[in-house]
Enzyme design. Structure first.
Site, PDB file in Angstrom:
ATOM      1  N   ASP A 171      40.880  47.595  39.662  1.00  0.00           N
ATOM      2  CA  ASP A 171      40.679  47.712  41.100  1.00  0.00           C
ATOM      3  C   ASP A 171      41.749  48.453  41.890  1.00  0.00           C
ATOM      4  O   ASP A 171      41.458  49.153  42.826  1.00  0.00           O
ATOM      5  CB  ASP A 171      40.595  46.304  41.718  1.00  0.00           C
ATOM      6  CG  ASP A 171      39.467  45.494  41.125  1.00  0.00           C
ATOM      7  OD1 ASP A 171      38.738  46.015  40.266  1.00  0.00           O
ATOM      8  OD2 ASP A 171      39.321  44.326  41.532  1.00  0.00           O
ATOM      9  N   GLU A 405      45.671  35.726  34.538  1.00  0.00           N
ATOM     10  CA  GLU A 405      44.887  36.944  34.783  1.00  0.00           C
ATOM     11  C   GLU A 405      45.663  38.198  34.345  1.00  0.00           C
ATOM     12  O   GLU A 405      45.097  39.101  33.735  1.00  0.00           O
ATOM     13  CB  GLU A 405      44.547  36.987  36.273  1.00  0.00           C
ATOM     14  CG  GLU A 405      43.574  38.058  36.693  1.00  0.00           C
ATOM     15  CD  GLU A 405      43.323  38.028  38.200  1.00  0.00           C
ATOM     16  OE1 GLU A 405      43.917  37.196  38.918  1.00  0.00           O
ATOM     17  OE2 GLU A 405      42.516  38.859  38.656  1.00  0.00           O
TER      18      GLU A 405
END
Ligand code: GLC
Length: 439
Positions: A171, A405
């Protein structure tokens, strides 16, 4: 399995079970409370080792969000949740005449489905449930490719574009910085929720979020019409990871299509794939950087940066063996290993670049899905020593920190830190660890 691995294995199962929501798995409780497209592919690969039925359900749930034109959205809002922004009201998929009944986003993510079906088939072909499952979802997967080649490749190059940074999956990579400079997005007041869960210094800036939302507002004003997006979107990029995934998925759908006697589909997939592989090699390889780079289709320029996406061509079997060896020099006494081998593999962005930030979302930290793709790619090219190193680094992070993550790639920092970055109990970190441990 050694007992340490057994412990890790059990913990990974615990994470997947916790994140399972009756038909699909959330990437991370609170932070990402819906179903995400490419996450569900990686997650299905974890489930397949412990509960094949759940891995099928994961994929069938994803397909509930598929639009009538074959498009697979990047988020499927099966359930209400108020811990994520931008939710279904902001993304407003109903504005498209093709939208599914279930609310979804109107942008997609790397096309993992075909590849994941191939992995599931290879792993579980002896199980009598497997081939019927593949047969049930095959046409939907094929239609997703048909959508991409029909609507995302305006010059018939065999390379499809993405029109939003969230479509890349990576992203917030610094690759986009040059694109944001061409945009004059309004300064929206945004009710971000990610910063409530995670330290702001590890997440994208407000200005970046304004660009992300501006693109969505533009697409909504165009009713998510592909032709208008191709003509007008300020973000139009050919992404080496997205296209490598498409090529890998083409290959898998060709193999599976042969089993299912899908003659017309197989012949079309072969045509697409031949062109895609050819153009990928010709257009995206940067021989100075020794890796594949993004191409900015809107402004007709290569975006000359190395990132972990630069090496995903390996798992799709795209480069020649010579080119593959040239590329892996980046991991051996090269930019990604650090000169004194002071980096864990594999940073998400070029550690030698000024834009490298080892703590911030996709601007440097290690992500487990990219590590896994690179690991599989190195194996495909018989770079076993290096593949083992990626595996070792990955398992080290999982053991030391748990299933976060993302992770700091600097060994010096690793010696001091006690936590990973971003969300904890992150599903694909757990799922792909299971896959690595079971291989
Ligand atoms: C983050 C990642 C994206 C992922 C999503 C859900 O936004 O950048 O790749 O799909 O989280 O886990």
């Amino acid at each position: 399995m050694f007992s340490m691995n057994q412990k890790l294995h059990d913990k990974a199962i615990e994470v997947l079970n916790k994140n399972w929501k009756d038909g699909f798995t959330v990437p991370c409780e609170g932070l990402y409370p819906f179903q995400w497209d490419w996450d569900s592919g990686f997650i299905a690969l974890g489930w397949m080792h412990i509960d094949l039925e759940r891995s099928f359900m994961e994929i069938k749930s994803l397909l509930k969000g598929q639009w009538s034109n074959g498009f697979i959205p990047h988020i499927i809002f099966h359930n209400p949740a108020d811990t994520y922004f931008p939710g279904p009201e902001v993304q407003a998929s109903h504005l498209s005449p093709f939208a599914s009944k279930i609310p979804t986003s109107g942008i997609t993510q790397p096309p993992v489905l075909g590849w994941v079906m191939g992995e599931i088939y290879t792993f579980a072909k002896a199980d009598p449930r497997t081939l019927p499952f593949i047969s049930e979802v095959y046409d939907a997967a094929y239609r997703a490719h048909q959508y991409l080649y029909t609507h995302r490749d305006p010059h018939n190059e065999g390379l499809v574009y993405i029109c939003h940074n969230w479509e890349a999956g990576t992203d917030n990579t610094p690759v986009w910085d040059a694109i944001w400079e061409t945009m004059d997005s309004p300064e929206y007041e945004l009710e971000r929720k990610d910063n409530v869960h995670i330290a702001a210094s590890h997440r994208p800036s407000n200005r970046e979020y304004q660009h992300y939302i501006h693109l969505i507002e533009l697409f909504k004003s165009w009713h998510y019409d592909d032709a208008t997006i191709a003509a007008k979107s300020p973000f139009l990029v050919q992404d080496p990871l997205f296209n490598a995934m498409l090529i890998a998925s083409n290959e898998a759908l060709i193999t599976l299509g042969n089993l299912l006697n899908k003659t017309a589909e197989v012949s079309q997939l072969k045509k697409w794939n031949t062109l895609s592989k050819l153009r990928y090699e010709e257009k995206l390889y940067d021989s100075d950087l020794k890796g594949y780079v993004y191409y900015d289709l809107r402004n007709n320029r290569p975006l000359r940066h190395l990132s972990s996406s630069s090496f995903t061509a390996l798992f799709a079997g795209i480069p020649s063996a010579e080119r593959a060896s040239e590329m892996v020099s980046n991991f051996q006494g090269g930019r990604f290993s650090g000169i004194d081998n002071n980096l864990l593999l594999c940073a998400s962005f070029d550690p030698e670049s000024e834009q490298f930030d080892p703590k911030r979302y996709w601007r440097g930290p290690i992500w487990i899905n990219l590590n896994w793709l690179i690991y599989r790619g190195l194996q495909r090219y018989h770079q076993d020593t290096l593949a083992d190193r990626v595996k070792k680094d990955t398992l080290h992070l999982m053991e030391k920190y748990g299933f976060y993550e993302y992770f700091d790639p600097r060994k010096e920092e690793d010696a001091l830190l006690t936590d990973g970055y971003g969300g904890a109990n992150f599903s694909w970190s757990a799922a792909l660890t299971l896959d690595i441990l079971n291989r």
